[in-house]
Design a protein around this motif. Sequence first.
Motif, PDB file in Angstrom:
ATOM      1  N   ILE A 336     -15.178  53.792  13.930  1.00 24.52           N
ATOM      2  CA  ILE A 336     -14.683  54.336  15.102  1.00 24.52           C
ATOM      3  C   ILE A 336     -15.845  54.898  15.958  1.00 24.52           C
ATOM      4  O   ILE A 336     -15.948  54.780  17.038  1.00 24.52           O
ATOM      5  N   ILE A 337     -16.648  55.829  15.222  1.00 28.22           N
ATOM      6  CA  ILE A 337     -17.819  56.398  15.864  1.00 28.22           C
ATOM      7  C   ILE A 337     -18.948  55.253  16.177  1.00 28.22           C
ATOM      8  O   ILE A 337     -19.445  55.726  17.337  1.00 28.22           O
ATOM      9  N   VAL A 338     -18.862  54.373  15.545  1.00 26.23           N
ATOM     10  CA  VAL A 338     -20.088  53.192  16.045  1.00 26.23           C
ATOM     11  C   VAL A 338     -19.343  52.648  17.236  1.00 26.23           C
ATOM     12  O   VAL A 338     -19.946  52.307  18.203  1.00 26.23           O
ATOM     13  N   ALA A 339     -18.004  52.470  17.341  1.00 24.34           N
ATOM     14  CA  ALA A 339     -17.435  51.806  18.695  1.00 24.34           C
ATOM     15  C   ALA A 339     -17.564  52.906  19.861  1.00 24.34           C
ATOM     16  O   ALA A 339     -17.752  52.363  20.809  1.00 24.34           O
ATOM     17  N   VAL A 340     -17.558  54.077  19.467  1.00 27.14           N
ATOM     18  CA  VAL A 340     -17.869  55.124  20.630  1.00 27.14           C
ATOM     19  C   VAL A 340     -19.485  54.859  21.289  1.00 27.14           C
ATOM     20  O   VAL A 340     -19.743  54.904  22.399  1.00 27.14           O
ATOM     21  N   CYS A 341     -20.183  54.588  20.210  1.00 29.65           N
ATOM     22  CA  CYS A 341     -21.753  54.513  20.631  1.00 29.65           C
ATOM     23  C   CYS A 341     -21.928  53.096  21.209  1.00 29.65           C
ATOM     24  O   CYS A 341     -22.663  53.176  22.474  1.00 29.65           O
ATOM     25  N   PHE A 342     -21.222  52.069  20.836  1.00 29.98           N
ATOM     26  CA  PHE A 342     -21.346  50.699  21.638  1.00 29.98           C
ATOM     27  C   PHE A 342     -20.702  51.023  23.101  1.00 29.98           C
ATOM     28  O   PHE A 342     -21.244  50.442  23.990  1.00 29.98           O
ATOM     29  N   GLY A 343     -19.589  51.510  22.875  1.00 36.09           N
ATOM     30  CA  GLY A 343     -18.857  51.535  24.401  1.00 36.09           C
ATOM     31  C   GLY A 343     -19.729  52.275  25.256  1.00 36.09           C
ATOM     32  O   GLY A 343     -19.403  52.195  26.308  1.00 36.09           O
ATOM     33  N   ALA A 344     -20.290  53.472  24.856  1.00 33.17           N
ATOM     34  CA  ALA A 344     -20.759  54.335  25.852  1.00 33.17           C
ATOM     35  C   ALA A 344     -22.085  53.630  26.448  1.00 33.17           C
ATOM     36  O   ALA A 344     -22.746  53.970  27.571  1.00 33.17           O
ATOM     37  N   SER A 345     -22.538  52.461  25.669  1.00 34.52           N
ATOM     38  CA  SER A 345     -23.723  51.820  26.327  1.00 34.52           C
ATOM     39  C   SER A 345     -23.219  50.514  26.881  1.00 34.52           C
ATOM     40  O   SER A 345     -24.119  49.838  27.540  1.00 34.52           O
ATOM     41  N   CYS A 346     -21.777  50.255  27.036  1.00 37.23           N
ATOM     42  CA  CYS A 346     -21.161  49.187  27.793  1.00 37.23           C
ATOM     43  C   CYS A 346     -21.045  49.383  29.297  1.00 37.23           C
ATOM     44  O   CYS A 346     -20.012  50.022  29.467  1.00 37.23           O
ATOM     45  N   SER A 347     -21.944  49.318  29.979  1.00 43.31           N
ATOM     46  CA  SER A 347     -21.904  49.710  31.463  1.00 43.31           C
ATOM     47  C   SER A 347     -22.317  48.443  32.334  1.00 43.31           C
ATOM     48  O   SER A 347     -23.574  48.661  32.828  1.00 43.31           O
ATOM     49  N   PHE A 348     -21.348  47.673  32.557  1.00 42.50           N
ATOM     50  CA  PHE A 348     -21.786  46.598  33.341  1.00 42.50           C
ATOM     51  C   PHE A 348     -20.774  46.208  34.551  1.00 42.50           C
ATOM     52  O   PHE A 348     -21.097  45.537  35.481  1.00 42.50           O
ATOM     53  N   ILE A 349     -19.740  47.166  34.743  1.00 38.41           N
ATOM     54  CA  ILE A 349     -18.826  46.824  35.782  1.00 38.41           C
ATOM     55  C   ILE A 349     -19.063  47.479  36.936  1.00 38.41           C
ATOM     56  O   ILE A 349     -19.044  46.796  38.114  1.00 38.41           O
ATOM     57  N   SER A 350     -19.694  48.611  37.024  1.00 40.81           N
ATOM     58  CA  SER A 350     -20.088  49.234  38.352  1.00 40.81           C
ATOM     59  C   SER A 350     -21.564  49.529  38.489  1.00 40.81           C
ATOM     60  O   SER A 350     -22.538  49.606  37.620  1.00 40.81           O
ATOM     61  N   PRO A 351     -22.141  49.132  39.593  1.00 41.35           N
ATOM     62  CA  PRO A 351     -23.575  49.182  39.870  1.00 41.35           C
ATOM     63  C   PRO A 351     -24.126  50.855  39.608  1.00 41.35           C
ATOM     64  O   PRO A 351     -25.216  50.946  39.601  1.00 41.35           O
ATOM     65  N   PHE A 352     -23.310  51.757  39.603  1.00 43.59           N
ATOM     66  CA  PHE A 352     -23.474  52.947  39.601  1.00 43.59           C
ATOM     67  C   PHE A 352     -23.457  53.504  38.071  1.00 43.59           C
ATOM     68  O   PHE A 352     -23.722  54.940  37.898  1.00 43.59           O
ATOM     69  N   GLY A 353     -23.006  52.715  37.284  1.00 40.77           N
ATOM     70  CA  GLY A 353     -23.022  53.187  35.876  1.00 40.77           C
ATOM     71  C   GLY A 353     -24.218  53.558  35.200  1.00 40.77           C
ATOM     72  O   GLY A 353     -24.239  54.226  34.252  1.00 40.77           O
ATOM     73  N   TYR A 354     -25.350  52.683  35.528  1.00 40.82           N
ATOM     74  CA  TYR A 354     -26.713  52.983  35.091  1.00 40.82           C
ATOM     75  C   TYR A 354     -27.713  52.723  36.021  1.00 40.82           C
ATOM     76  O   TYR A 354     -27.662  51.762  37.049  1.00 40.82           O
ATOM     77  N   GLN A 355     -29.120  53.294  35.963  1.00 38.74           N
ATOM     78  CA  GLN A 355     -30.024  53.219  36.853  1.00 38.74           C
ATOM     79  C   GLN A 355     -30.636  51.641  37.129  1.00 38.74           C
ATOM     80  O   GLN A 355     -30.517  51.282  37.959  1.00 38.74           O
ATOM     81  N   THR A 356     -30.595  50.971  35.929  1.00 36.52           N
ATOM     82  CA  THR A 356     -31.142  49.558  36.304  1.00 36.52           C
ATOM     83  C   THR A 356     -29.932  48.759  36.807  1.00 36.52           C
ATOM     84  O   THR A 356     -30.359  47.910  37.903  1.00 36.52           O
ATOM     85  N   ASN A 357     -28.537  49.213  36.937  1.00 41.60           N
ATOM     86  CA  ASN A 357     -27.679  48.454  37.720  1.00 41.60           C
ATOM     87  C   ASN A 357     -27.903  48.573  39.194  1.00 41.60           C
ATOM     88  O   ASN A 357     -27.844  47.860  40.209  1.00 41.60           O
ATOM     89  N   LEU A 358     -28.260  49.905  39.628  1.00 40.97           N
ATOM     90  CA  LEU A 358     -28.374  50.202  40.944  1.00 40.97           C
ATOM     91  C   LEU A 358     -29.767  49.518  41.654  1.00 40.97           C
ATOM     92  O   LEU A 358     -29.685  49.302  42.560  1.00 40.97           O
ATOM     93  N   MET A 359     -30.695  49.262  40.764  1.00 44.08           N
ATOM     94  CA  MET A 359     -31.779  48.702  40.996  1.00 44.08           C
ATOM     95  C   MET A 359     -31.465  47.200  41.459  1.00 44.08           C
ATOM     96  O   MET A 359     -31.889  46.737  42.461  1.00 44.08           O
ATOM     97  N   VAL A 360     -30.818  46.735  40.605  1.00 42.25           N
ATOM     98  CA  VAL A 360     -30.634  45.363  40.797  1.00 42.25           C
ATOM     99  C   VAL A 360     -29.389  45.125  41.963  1.00 42.25           C
ATOM    100  O   VAL A 360     -29.461  43.938  42.684  1.00 42.25           O
ATOM    101  N   TYR A 361     -28.695  46.239  42.032  1.00 41.92           N
ATOM    102  CA  TYR A 361     -27.425  46.189  43.049  1.00 41.92           C
ATOM    103  C   TYR A 361     -28.375  45.771  44.417  1.00 41.92           C
ATOM    104  O   TYR A 361     -28.091  45.114  45.406  1.00 41.92           O
ATOM    105  N   ASN A 362     -29.585  46.422  44.493  1.00 42.15           N
ATOM    106  CA  ASN A 362     -30.175  46.641  45.906  1.00 42.15           C
ATOM    107  C   ASN A 362     -30.960  45.425  45.934  1.00 42.15           C
ATOM    108  O   ASN A 362     -30.881  44.880  47.090  1.00 42.15           O
ATOM    109  N   THR A 363     -31.775  45.303  45.158  1.00 47.68           N
ATOM    110  CA  THR A 363     -32.719  44.122  45.496  1.00 47.68           C
ATOM    111  C   THR A 363     -32.003  42.671  45.451  1.00 47.68           C
ATOM    112  O   THR A 363     -32.405  41.724  46.039  1.00 47.68           O
ATOM    113  N   GLY A 364     -30.741  42.524  44.675  1.00 46.66           N
ATOM    114  CA  GLY A 364     -30.070  41.302  44.684  1.00 46.66           C
ATOM    115  C   GLY A 364     -29.244  41.187  45.444  1.00 46.66           C
ATOM    116  O   GLY A 364     -28.629  40.134  45.564  1.00 46.66           O
ATOM    117  N   ILE A 365     -29.136  42.077  46.697  1.00 50.16           N
ATOM    118  CA  ILE A 365     -28.295  42.144  47.769  1.00 50.16           C
ATOM    119  C   ILE A 365     -26.636  41.829  47.080  1.00 50.16           C
ATOM    120  O   ILE A 365     -26.109  40.925  47.690  1.00 50.16           O
TER     121      ILE A 365
END
Length: 396
Positions: A336-365
């Motif tokens: 269950i703790i491993v599931a928490v670790c993987f879930g915490a790194s699963c940030s694909f839905i929002s552009p504001f979830g992680y810094q790389t998402n925000l960079m792609v959000y801008n440059t990819g229009i």
Amino acid sequence: FVVGSVVLYFTSLLLPNREMVKEPVEEYFVEAKIESSSSLVGKTVEEAGLRNLMDLFLVEIVRGDRLIAPVSHSRVLQAGDKLLFSGNVKKIQVLNQFPGLTLFAQKTGLHTQELTEVVIKQDSTLVGHTLKNTGFRAKFDAAVVAIRRENDQVSGRLGEVSLRAGDILLLSTGEDFASRSNLRKNFFILSGVTPDNMISGWREKLVVFGFIAMIVASVITGKSLFDLSLFLFAALLFTGCISVNEVKRQFPMGIWVIVVSALCLANAMQFVGLDAQVAQFAASTLVGHGPIWILLGVMVMTIGITELLTNNAAAALMFPIAYSLAHGMGIDPFPIIVAVCFGASCSFISPFGYQTNLMVYNTGIYRLQDFAKVGSLITLAFVLVCAIMIPFIYPF
């Protein structure tokens, strides 16, 4: 990785094919003021030569409280007019050829020969405020030369534009800019910042062999790595391998506060017996359901948190809950703790979830719906793979 790559290949076909169109509203927004001594005063826009600038377009004129747009070729210029240009910022130096035309950054005494490009973070203190009321120059030793906002038009005085997360600022920086400790809290640095000093010679050897000696000493003496690392840190600080300013810039204060707060919350839950009540509630509510449903529930909750907060915060907040649920069901808490670790790194839905998402959000229009559409499918694949593989590798 394999499943995610396959899913990403097919979901990428759902993304719109937006061509990079060279329009003024999609390029940098630059402000210049006509001084009273300028030879441009009394001339029309066409007579002043501001109509046919290469890669720069005169979008608006701010005259007092009045906004003039569009700007006709016969508009007469007056002292104090603020001219708002849009276009290729690399051509910004062409405005210096007009006597008495002062850029917004030049009013603060900074030059525009060397520029730095930054992106405003979602949790920046600048979001929702204007350059005028943030004390930008004093806070960062920099002045804003231009602003770029994807898929939206910036209008009005540069100093009165309400800043948003994802805005790209072009900065004219002072000598103290790179050493400011608040840069990483507010910006993603894209280019132009002087890199940190590299150590060499005996200091380089001290760092390498000091790190090895720290580990060996821990094994031989039984001392904790934390205690020994404090001695190494003091040695590096005393010998000049690192500076106090570097420590202030690099120290992850936000993570420390989140983790310590979460640990305090976990202790409070144990002290008042809340963890036992959660375990009892889980045991009574999930009776008849298998451990896999607990794993899925915890993981989905963690994913929801990590889309709003950081991955560190999501993991720290969900850990005591996951641990209590596992004990309430009488199963091994490690999967269950491993599931928490993987879930915490699963940030694909929002552009504001992680810094790389925000960079792609801008440059990819891209837009929010693009991230939600593709990210939801990738997240679903991610969760299914974890639900299969985690119990297989770490049985309940």
